[in-house]
Every structure is written in C-alpha cells, then in structure tokens.
Scaffold this active site. Structure first.
Site: not given
Length: 79
Positions: A50, A59, A64
């Site tokens: 990334r 991306r 998360d």
C-alpha cells in the site's frame, strides 16, 4: 484467528472510477493494546504494497480495526 466471514465484492463508494473492492472481516484474539494492533495492521498494509494515495481511491489493501472488545474510541480524523 477466531473466525472469518465470506468474501464480498462491492462497488466503490465516493470515487466511482476504480475497480470493485473485495471485503471481508476476521475476528482475532489479541494480547496487545488496540493501538499496538492498529500499528501492526498498518505495517502489514505497507508490507503488502500500500502506498499513499487519494482518499477513497484505489489501494492494494485496506485493513481496519473495527471492534476491540467493548472499547469505544472516536477519532475525528478518521472521517
């Protein structure tokens, strides 16, 4: 690793001119703090490739930390 969900393909939100996203969720048991776990996730993103990019844009990976036990945290910069 405690459990994983199925893999879902979804249309991008906010920036439509990009490929669809692949999404899933995993439940893990962690012995570190939420901040340490998030730092680990961000290191993995870099290791996978990334790169800094436009917000909401394409991306290589996006990890998360959504839940950590029953803790709650609000970060106005996370948008």
């Amino acid at each position: 690793l405690e459990a994983t969900a199925s893999l879902y393909e979804t249309a991008p939100a906010y920036v439509d001119d990009q490929p669809p996203f692949l999404n899933t969720v995993a439940a893990v048991r962690a012995s570190c703090s939420p901040r340490e776990l998030l730092a680990t996730l961000k290191r993995i993103e870099v290791e996978v490739g990334r790169l800094p990019s436009a917000r909401w844009g394409p991306r290589a990976i996006d990890l998360d930390l959504v839940l950590y036990g029953d803790l709650q945290h609000s970060d106005a910069s996370s948008g």
